[in-house]
Design a protein around this motif. Structure first.
Motif, PDB file in Angstrom:
ATOM      1  N   VAL A  84       0.835  -1.206   0.000  1.00  5.50           N
ATOM      2  CA  VAL A  84       0.000   0.000   0.000  1.00  5.50           C
ATOM      3  C   VAL A  84       0.868   1.254   0.000  1.00  5.50           C
ATOM      4  CG1 VAL A  84      -1.582   1.377   1.407  1.00  5.50           C
ATOM      5  CG2 VAL A  84      -2.045  -1.047   1.036  1.00  5.50           C
ATOM      6  N   VAL A  85       1.825   1.301   0.917  1.00  5.14           N
ATOM      7  CA  VAL A  85       2.705   2.473   0.996  1.00  5.14           C
ATOM      8  C   VAL A  85       3.527   2.613  -0.280  1.00  5.14           C
ATOM      9  CG1 VAL A  85       4.592   3.562   2.266  1.00  5.14           C
ATOM     10  CG2 VAL A  85       2.813   2.325   3.509  1.00  5.14           C
ATOM     11  N   LEU A  86       4.069   1.493  -0.755  1.00  5.09           N
ATOM     12  CA  LEU A  86       4.916   1.527  -1.947  1.00  5.09           C
ATOM     13  C   LEU A  86       4.136   1.986  -3.173  1.00  5.09           C
ATOM     14  CD1 LEU A  86       7.643   0.954  -3.244  1.00  5.09           C
ATOM     15  CD2 LEU A  86       6.995  -1.454  -3.426  1.00  5.09           C
ATOM     16  N   ALA A  87       2.925   1.454  -3.350  1.00  3.07           N
ATOM     17  CA  ALA A  87       2.124   1.816  -4.521  1.00  3.07           C
ATOM     18  C   ALA A  87       1.762   3.300  -4.507  1.00  3.07           C
ATOM     19  CB  ALA A  87       0.859   0.960  -4.568  1.00  3.07           C
ATOM     20  N   ILE A  88       1.425   3.818  -3.331  1.00  2.00           N
ATOM     21  CA  ILE A  88       1.046   5.231  -3.250  1.00  2.00           C
ATOM     22  C   ILE A  88       2.254   6.137  -3.457  1.00  2.00           C
ATOM     23  CG2 ILE A  88       0.180   7.012  -1.684  1.00  2.00           C
ATOM     24  CD1 ILE A  88      -1.700   4.901  -0.526  1.00  2.00           C
ATOM     25  N   VAL A  89       3.383   5.782  -2.853  1.00  2.00           N
ATOM     26  CA  VAL A  89       4.599   6.581  -3.068  1.00  2.00           C
ATOM     27  C   VAL A  89       4.999   6.542  -4.537  1.00  2.00           C
ATOM     28  CG1 VAL A  89       7.057   6.768  -2.518  1.00  2.00           C
ATOM     29  CG2 VAL A  89       5.409   6.311  -0.703  1.00  2.00           C
ATOM     30  N   MET A  90       4.828   5.384  -5.177  1.00  2.00           N
ATOM     31  CA  MET A  90       5.162   5.264  -6.603  1.00  2.00           C
ATOM     32  C   MET A  90       4.315   6.183  -7.469  1.00  2.00           C
ATOM     33  SD  MET A  90       5.662   1.162  -7.080  1.00  2.00           S
ATOM     34  CE  MET A  90       5.224   1.331  -8.805  1.00  2.00           C
ATOM     35  N   SER A  91       3.073   6.424  -7.053  1.00  2.00           N
ATOM     36  CA  SER A  91       2.200   7.290  -7.848  1.00  2.00           C
ATOM     37  C   SER A  91       2.676   8.741  -7.847  1.00  2.00           C
ATOM     38  CB  SER A  91       0.766   7.214  -7.316  1.00  2.00           C
ATOM     39  OG  SER A  91       0.673   7.788  -6.020  1.00  2.00           O
ATOM     40  N   GLU A  93       6.161   9.325  -7.331  1.00  2.00           N
ATOM     41  CA  GLU A  93       7.610   9.224  -7.528  1.00  2.00           C
ATOM     42  C   GLU A  93       7.870   8.590  -8.892  1.00  2.00           C
ATOM     43  OE1 GLU A  93      11.431   9.423  -7.393  1.00  2.00           O
ATOM     44  OE2 GLU A  93      10.440  10.014  -5.542  1.00  2.00           O
ATOM     45  N   THR A  94       8.648   9.272  -9.721  1.00  2.00           N
ATOM     46  CA  THR A  94       8.875   8.800 -11.088  1.00  2.00           C
ATOM     47  C   THR A  94      10.044   7.828 -11.202  1.00  2.00           C
ATOM     48  OG1 THR A  94      10.278  10.728 -11.520  1.00  2.00           O
ATOM     49  CG2 THR A  94       7.929  10.922 -12.057  1.00  2.00           C
ATOM     50  N   SER A  95      10.741   7.563 -10.118  1.00  3.40           N
ATOM     51  CA  SER A  95      11.915   6.699 -10.186  1.00  3.40           C
ATOM     52  C   SER A  95      11.523   5.270 -10.550  1.00  3.40           C
ATOM     53  CB  SER A  95      12.650   6.697  -8.844  1.00  3.40           C
ATOM     54  OG  SER A  95      13.688   5.733  -8.857  1.00  3.40           O
ATOM     55  N   PRO A  96      12.101   4.706 -11.619  1.00  4.26           N
ATOM     56  CA  PRO A  96      11.787   3.320 -11.996  1.00  4.26           C
ATOM     57  C   PRO A  96      12.455   2.291 -11.090  1.00  4.26           C
ATOM     58  CG  PRO A  96      13.450   4.204 -13.469  1.00  4.26           C
ATOM     59  CD  PRO A  96      13.034   5.335 -12.569  1.00  4.26           C
ATOM     60  N   THR A  97      13.342   2.748 -10.202  1.00 11.34           N
ATOM     61  CA  THR A  97      14.065   1.819  -9.329  1.00 11.34           C
ATOM     62  C   THR A  97      13.490   1.776  -7.916  1.00 11.34           C
ATOM     63  OG1 THR A  97      15.671   3.504  -8.636  1.00 11.34           O
ATOM     64  CG2 THR A  97      16.184   2.241 -10.622  1.00 11.34           C
ATOM     65  N   LEU A  98      12.371   2.448  -7.679  1.00  8.91           N
ATOM     66  CA  LEU A  98      11.834   2.535  -6.316  1.00  8.91           C
ATOM     67  C   LEU A  98      11.491   1.159  -5.754  1.00  8.91           C
ATOM     68  CD1 LEU A  98      10.902   4.281  -3.943  1.00  8.91           C
ATOM     69  CD2 LEU A  98       8.658   4.455  -5.047  1.00  8.91           C
ATOM     70  N   VAL A  99      10.866   0.310  -6.564  1.00  8.52           N
ATOM     71  CA  VAL A  99      10.497  -1.031  -6.089  1.00  8.52           C
ATOM     72  C   VAL A  99      11.749  -1.826  -5.733  1.00  8.52           C
ATOM     73  CG1 VAL A  99       9.400  -3.210  -6.712  1.00  8.52           C
ATOM     74  CG2 VAL A  99       8.356  -1.053  -7.408  1.00  8.52           C
ATOM     75  N   ARG A 100      12.706  -1.823  -6.640  1.00  9.11           N
ATOM     76  CA  ARG A 100      13.957  -2.551  -6.394  1.00  9.11           C
ATOM     77  C   ARG A 100      14.660  -2.047  -5.141  1.00  9.11           C
ATOM     78  NH1 ARG A 100      18.718  -0.738 -10.064  1.00  9.11           N
ATOM     79  NH2 ARG A 100      18.685   0.898  -8.455  1.00  9.11           N
ATOM     80  N   ASP A 101      14.787  -0.739  -5.028  1.00  7.36           N
ATOM     81  CA  ASP A 101      15.503  -0.167  -3.890  1.00  7.36           C
ATOM     82  C   ASP A 101      14.775  -0.424  -2.575  1.00  7.36           C
ATOM     83  OD1 ASP A 101      17.399   0.749  -5.651  1.00  7.36           O
ATOM     84  OD2 ASP A 101      16.608   2.796  -5.747  1.00  7.36           O
ATOM     85  N   THR A 102      13.442  -0.439  -2.621  1.00  2.83           N
ATOM     86  CA  THR A 102      12.670  -0.700  -1.403  1.00  2.83           C
ATOM     87  C   THR A 102      12.858  -2.135  -0.933  1.00  2.83           C
ATOM     88  OG1 THR A 102      11.000   0.959  -2.001  1.00  2.83           O
ATOM     89  CG2 THR A 102      10.361  -0.725  -0.398  1.00  2.83           C
ATOM     90  N   LEU A 229      -2.746   8.288   4.973  1.00  2.00           N
ATOM     91  CA  LEU A 229      -1.551   9.006   5.424  1.00  2.00           C
ATOM     92  C   LEU A 229      -0.437   8.947   4.380  1.00  2.00           C
ATOM     93  CD1 LEU A 229      -1.517   7.785   9.132  1.00  2.00           C
ATOM     94  CD2 LEU A 229      -1.743  10.170   8.409  1.00  2.00           C
ATOM     95  N   SER A 230      -0.315   7.810   3.708  1.00  2.00           N
ATOM     96  CA  SER A 230       0.738   7.658   2.702  1.00  2.00           C
ATOM     97  C   SER A 230       0.526   8.597   1.527  1.00  2.00           C
ATOM     98  CB  SER A 230       0.786   6.206   2.208  1.00  2.00           C
ATOM     99  OG  SER A 230       1.097   5.322   3.256  1.00  2.00           O
ATOM    100  N   GLU A 231      -0.733   8.845   1.188  1.00  2.00           N
ATOM    101  CA  GLU A 231      -1.030   9.760   0.087  1.00  2.00           C
ATOM    102  C   GLU A 231      -0.492  11.158   0.387  1.00  2.00           C
ATOM    103  OE1 GLU A 231      -2.284  11.247  -3.443  1.00  2.00           O
ATOM    104  OE2 GLU A 231      -2.401   9.137  -2.847  1.00  2.00           O
ATOM    105  N   VAL A 232      -0.726  11.631   1.595  1.00  2.00           N
ATOM    106  CA  VAL A 232      -0.231  12.959   1.976  1.00  2.00           C
ATOM    107  C   VAL A 232       1.280  12.926   2.167  1.00  2.00           C
ATOM    108  CG1 VAL A 232      -0.470  14.856   3.615  1.00  2.00           C
ATOM    109  CG2 VAL A 232      -2.439  13.400   3.110  1.00  2.00           C
ATOM    110  N   MET A 233       1.766  11.841   2.788  1.00  2.00           N
ATOM    111  CA  MET A 233       3.201  11.730   3.046  1.00  2.00           C
ATOM    112  C   MET A 233       4.004  11.712   1.750  1.00  2.00           C
ATOM    113  SD  MET A 233       5.949   9.406   3.099  1.00  2.00           S
ATOM    114  CE  MET A 233       5.243   7.771   3.161  1.00  2.00           C
ATOM    115  N   ALA A 234       3.486  11.046   0.726  1.00  9.40           N
ATOM    116  CA  ALA A 234       4.201  10.981  -0.549  1.00  9.40           C
ATOM    117  C   ALA A 234       4.368  12.372  -1.150  1.00  9.40           C
ATOM    118  CB  ALA A 234       3.451  10.068  -1.516  1.00  9.40           C
TER     119      ALA A 234
END
Length: 360
Positions: A84-91, A93-102, A229-234
């Protein structure tokens, strides 16, 4: 009701933070980077509060359901928070490596951070701490296999065939998890347990936890609050990082920290109580769940959107993972941990933080 609110004060804190964040609206991100940074810190802490209660109620449900469903609930609840947090932050964040780095950060945090600190503190207090060495071997080989398939081999897959390998990865991860779950809750369940000698303790009257309906409702409430919270935090995180020279992997580290926060205190308490088997199950089990369940969900999202993620680890990340798993295989091979072994993992965790700070 007052007793419930008192018991769920962390969830209440998260709810209040959510209400304040949405009432404040754009003022959190339009009043400069200082306000945005402060807002991000508060929101991350609020998300951690909610995730603590999600983990608690998942554990309550697991006790009631028993295996294998209890284990599934615990695992899926932990992964759900991360996804949930990752998907919302990805929306945002344009970095294509976010999933890998997480995922990489989560593995470093779980194995080197949580396991290392727990073994270090437990070793200082108790000396050598016993556990079932079968569990260490199984977890290590499963993590290595899953990460090799999903985060090392993609480096060699042609770009025009990424969707084929993504589909293959989803299938293999599901198969690995199905076999592992069957082994963990079936005929080989003894791999993941250890018979500790029981000490005589005074009988303490325990307060019963909430019933199943309340646990389900509060668990869902916690996940909803985490999403809100993740939506606002992102958004505040992006503003915070816009004019600040910080490592590019910081968002991934934040997501990993949020997902691992419920496990940290549990593992440390278990280590100080001389229950190293619980620490091994928590730290290595969390790492395995992060890889084996988060990867197929994210790959499925990539196939759905038609936008691939950069899943292949960098050479430094690959080397850190391999060193970590080699050290883990050596340290968890004799059925006992000690402070020296804990320190080796914690040194690797410090190295991971240093490399992240250097932007590597």
């Amino acid at each position: 009701m007052q007793a419930l609110l008192s018991h769920e004060r962390l969830l209440v804190v998260a709810g209040v933070a959510t209400a304040v964040a949405y009432v404040a609206g754009d003022r959190l991100i339009t009043n400069g980077s200082t306000v945005a940074i402060a807002s991000t810190v508060v929101l991350v802490l609020a998300i951690i509060c909610a995730s603590q209660r999600v983990a608690y109620h998942a554990e309550q449900l697991a006790h009631r359901l028993g295996d294998p469903y209890g284990t599934m609930v615990l695992t899926l609840a932990a992964v759900l928070v991360e996804v949930v947090v990752l998907a919302i932050v990805m929306s945002h964040e344009t970095s294509p490596t976010l999933v890998r780095d997480t995922i990489y950060a989560a593995v470093m945090l779980d194995i080197n951070g949580i396991l290392g600190l727990a073994a270090l503190m437990g070793g200082i207090k108790h000396g050598e701490q016993a556990y079932n060495d079968d569990s260490g071997r199984v977890y290590t080989v499963m993590i290595l296999t899953a990460m090799a398939i999903s985060m090392i081999m993609p480096e060699f897959v042609p770009a025009d065939r990424w969707h084929l390998y993504s589909g293959f990865t989803i299938f293999i991860m599901i198969m690995l998890y199905a076999v592992f779950l069957r082994m963990q809750t079936g005929p080989h369940s003894y791999f993941f347990s250890y018979a500790y000698p029981e000490k005589r303790r005074p009988v303490v009257k325990t307060v019963p936890g909430p019933d199943t309906v309340w646990s389900v409702g509060l668990l869902i409430t916690g996940v909803v609050l985490i999403g809100a919270l993740s939506e606002v935090m992102a958004q505040s995180l992006n503003v915070s990082l816009a004019n600040v020279n910080v490592p590019p992997a910081l968002p991934a580290l934040v997501v990993a920290l949020i997902s691992a926060s419920p496990e940290m205190l549990t593992a440390l308490r278990a280590a100080l109580a001389n229950r190293m088997q619980s620490v091994v199950n928590i730290a290595l089990g969390a790492s395995l769940s992060t890889v084996i369940l988060t990867v197929p969900l994210m790959e499925a999202l990539a196939l759905f959107t038609g936008q691939p993620f950069e899943m292949a680890m960098t050479p430094i990340q690959t080397m850190m993972v391999l060193i970590t798993l080699v050290i883990t295989a050596i340290n968890l091979n004799d059925g006992q941990t000690n402070a020296i072994e804990g320190m080796t993992h914690f040194a690797l965790f410090a190295t991971f933080l240093m490399l992240t700070a250097l932007g590597l």
